[in-house]
Scaffold this motif. Structure first.
Motif, mmCIF file in Angstrom:
data_model
loop_
_atom_site.group_PDB
_atom_site.id
_atom_site.type_symbol
_atom_site.label_atom_id
_atom_site.label_comp_id
_atom_site.label_asym_id
_atom_site.label_seq_id
_atom_site.Cartn_x
_atom_site.Cartn_y
_atom_site.Cartn_z
ATOM 1 N N UNK A 112 0.771 -1.535 -0.135
ATOM 2 C CA UNK A 112 -0.017 -0.361 -0.169
ATOM 3 C C UNK A 112 0.849 1.127 0.191
ATOM 4 N N UNK A 113 2.270 1.075 0.029
ATOM 5 C CA UNK A 113 2.964 2.013 -0.125
ATOM 6 C C UNK A 113 3.330 2.755 1.574
ATOM 7 N N UNK A 124 7.927 2.508 2.769
ATOM 8 C CA UNK A 124 8.587 0.989 2.252
ATOM 9 C C UNK A 124 9.118 0.239 1.491
ATOM 10 N N UNK A 125 7.834 0.712 -0.022
ATOM 11 C CA UNK A 125 7.515 -0.447 -0.867
ATOM 12 C C UNK A 125 9.364 -0.078 -1.698
ATOM 13 N N UNK A 157 4.099 -2.382 -5.311
ATOM 14 C CA UNK A 157 2.873 -1.183 -5.042
ATOM 15 C C UNK A 157 2.109 -1.961 -4.762
ATOM 16 N N UNK A 158 1.041 -3.570 -4.545
ATOM 17 C CA UNK A 158 0.940 -4.584 -5.442
ATOM 18 C C UNK A 158 -0.557 -3.936 -4.945
ATOM 19 N N UNK A 159 -0.759 -4.108 -3.606
ATOM 20 C CA UNK A 159 -2.761 -3.853 -3.638
ATOM 21 C C UNK A 159 -2.881 -5.511 -3.185
ATOM 22 N N UNK A 160 -2.263 -6.444 -3.317
ATOM 23 C CA UNK A 160 -2.346 -8.163 -3.228
ATOM 24 C C UNK A 160 -3.399 -8.151 -4.922
ATOM 25 N N UNK A 373 -3.296 4.790 -1.323
ATOM 26 C CA UNK A 373 -4.321 3.603 -1.164
ATOM 27 C C UNK A 373 -5.207 3.411 -0.248
ATOM 28 N N UNK A 374 -4.598 3.237 0.536
ATOM 29 C CA UNK A 374 -5.213 2.687 2.378
ATOM 30 C C UNK A 374 -5.614 3.458 3.031
#
Length: 417
Positions: A112-113, A124-125, A157-160, A373-374
Motif C-alpha cells: 500500500x506504499x 517502505x515499498x 506496490x501491489x495492492x495484493x 491507497x489504504x
C-alpha cells in the motif's frame, strides 16, 4: 466468520485461514475462487474485504536470511514490522525508515506504499528488492529487477493483486540509534521554518490541531548507542481520549477543548535503538484520509484546509499529521511524480467523518494531491488512469498474473478489472 479492519469501519463475512506452510497456502489459493490477504487490518479502505476467503500469513513458518554483503535480507512477508525489526536488530541491522506504528505486516505495508518521514527517505515499498509469490494457480515464482521484471515492478506496490507474497528481499542498513524530541511551536513559525528544519533533521513531522495556533513538532536524529527507552510511546493518550469522548458527545465544544489542551506544556525526549523509537502506541481508534501533495504546495494546502475548518467551526477532533517522503519510480506510488508532503486527516471513530473527508478531499485534489491507497478516498477508474501514467501497464500485468480475477474484490475491480 466475521472480519473487520482496525477501526471497525470495514467488515466482511468470509472464511478465515491461517496457513502454517507455503504448501498449505498454495493449496488454499488453488482451491479458492476469490481471496484476499490481511495483515493487521490497518487499511481504512476495503482492500482486504472478501466474500469467500481471507488469509493471514502471521502463522507461516520462516526466518530472516541475511545476504553475505549484509545489504539485504529475505524476510517472511507475513511478519509484522515489530517482529522483523526486532529480528534485524539481533543481526546488527535495521530498516532505514519506519512509520509511527509497527503492527502492520511487511507485505501489507509495502503493498500500500506505507511510509515514514524524511526528505531523503522513500516509502517502505522502495526497500523491496525481490518477492517470492504464490500465484493464482498455486504455483511459486520469484521476481526481481531482472527476473520477471514487469511483475516485480508492479508488485512493489501491489495492492495484493498479483499473488500472495511469502518472502520479500528487503534493503537493510547497519543498526542505528535515534534521539526523539517533541515540543510545541507556533503554526506561523513552522510555516516559515519547516523546509529548513526538514533539511536539518533526519526525520521531522508535526501534528496540527485545526482549532489551535500551535503544532506539536517531532524530530528524530541519529545519536550514540544507548539502552531502549523506558516508554513505548512518544505521548500519553489518556487526556486526549477524555477530550475526544467529550467532543463526541458535545461536538460544538471541539474548538474550545483543542485550544485548552494546547495551552499545556508539551515536550518530550526519548533515546534508543531506532526500531524502538520510530513507532509509538496508538490505541485510540480513528478514521483516516491521507493525500500526498507536491511538496511545494503542502503547507499552503494544509493552511487552506485548516482555514475551511475554522470558518465553519467543524468538529474535527484529531490533529492533522504532516510528513515528507522522497520521490520514487514505482508505477502506482503517489510519490512517483516527485517528492511529497503527506497530509493525514483523522477523525475520532465515534464521530462522523464521511462528509468532512469528502469536502477536504476536494481541496487536496484541486492542489494536485494523490491519495494513500489504504486511506479513505473516492477515486474512480478515470481518476486512477489520469493520475497514474503506468496504470494501463499495471492492469495488463495484473491480468496476465491473474486472468480470472481471483485476487480482485469489488473495490479493486472498479479500478483494475
Amino acid at each position: 466468520m466475521a472480519w473487520s479492519n482496525w477501526s471497525g469501519s470495514v467488515t466482511a463475512s468470509a472464511a478465515l485461514a491461517r496457513p502454517q506452510s507455503e504448501d498449505e497456502l498454495a493449496a488454499l489459493v488453488r482451491s479458492a475462487s476469490k481471496l484476499r490477504v490481511t495483515g493487521a487490518g490497518h487499511s481504512f479502505m476495503p482492500l482486504c474485504e472478501s466474500s469467500e476467503l481471507i488469509l493471514s500469513l502471521e502463522d507461516m513458518a520462516g526466518a530472516i536470511r541475511v545476504a553475505a554483503d549484509r545489504r539485504t535480507a529475505r524476510i517472511p512477508a507475513g511478519w509484522s514490522i515489530r517482529r522483523l525489526t526486532a529480528a534485524l536488530w539481533e543481526e546488527g541491522l535495521a530498516l532505514a525508515n519506519q512509520g509511527d506504528v509497527n503492527p502492520q505486516s511487511l507485505a501489507g505495508a509495502m503493498a500500500t506504499g506505507t511510509h515514514g518521514t524524511g526528505v531523503d527517505l522513500g516509502s517502505l515499498s522502495t526497500f523491496a528488492r525481490g518477492f517470492r509469490l504464490v500465484d493464482a494457480e498455486g504455483d511459486v515464482h520469484w521476481c526481481d529487477a531482472t527476473t520477471n521484471a514487469d511483475l516485480y515492478q508492479a508488485q512493489r506496490l501491489s495492492l495484493g493483486l498479483f499473488g500472495v507474497a511469502t518472502e520479500i528481499e528487503v534493503a537493510v542498513v547497519p543498526a542505528f540509534h535515534l534521539a526523539e524530541r517533541i515540543e510545541k511551536r507556533r503554526w506561523a513559525e513552522i510555516r516559515e521554518s519547516h523546509d529548513e528544519l526538514a533539511q536539518r533533521h533526519r526525520h521531522i513531522e508535526f501534528w496540527f490541531f485545526p482549532h489551535s495556533d500551535h503544532v506539536i513538532l517531532k524530530t528524530l536524529d541519529p545519536c550514540d548507542p544507548c539502552d531502549p527507552p523506558p516508554t513505548t510511546t512518544d505521548m500519553e493518550e489518556a487526556t486526549f481520549r477524555r477530550i475526544l469522548d467529550i467532543s463526541a458527545r458535545l461536538p460544538f465544544l471541539t474548538p474550545f477543548l483543542q485550544r485548552l489542551m494546547m495551552k499545556s506544556g508539551i515536550s518530550g525526549r526519548r533515546r534508543g535503538p531506532a526500531h524502538n523509537i520510530f513507532p509509538s502506541d496508538r490505541t485510540v481508534r480513528f478514521e483516516e484520509m491521507e493525500y500526498e501533495m507536491p511538496r511545494a504546495v503542502g503547507l499552503d494546502t494544509l493552511d487552506e484546509i485548516v482555514g475551511w475548518i475554522r470558518r465553519k467551526r467543524l468538529p474535527v477532533a484529531f490533529p492533522f499529521e504532516y510528513r515528507t517522503v522522497a520521490a520514487d519510480d514505482i508505477w502506482m506510488s503517489p510519490m512517483n511524480a516527485g517528492p511529497v508532503a503527506a497530509i493525514s486527516m483523522h477523525q475520532y471513530a465515534k464521530m462522523p467523518w464521511a462528509s468532512l473527508f469528502a469536502e477536504a478531499e476536494a481541496i487536496f485534489r484541486s492542489a494536485g494531491g494523490r491519495p494513500h491507497w489504504a486511506k479513505r478516498h473516492t477515486l474512480n477508474r478515470a481518476d486512477v488512469t489520469a493520475l497514474y501514467p503506468m496504470a494501463g501497464r499495471y492492469s495488463a500485468v495484473r491480468h496476465a498474473a491473474d486472468p480470472r480475477g481471483k485476487f480482485l474484490n469489488p473495490h479493486l475491480e472498479a479500478f483494475f478489472a
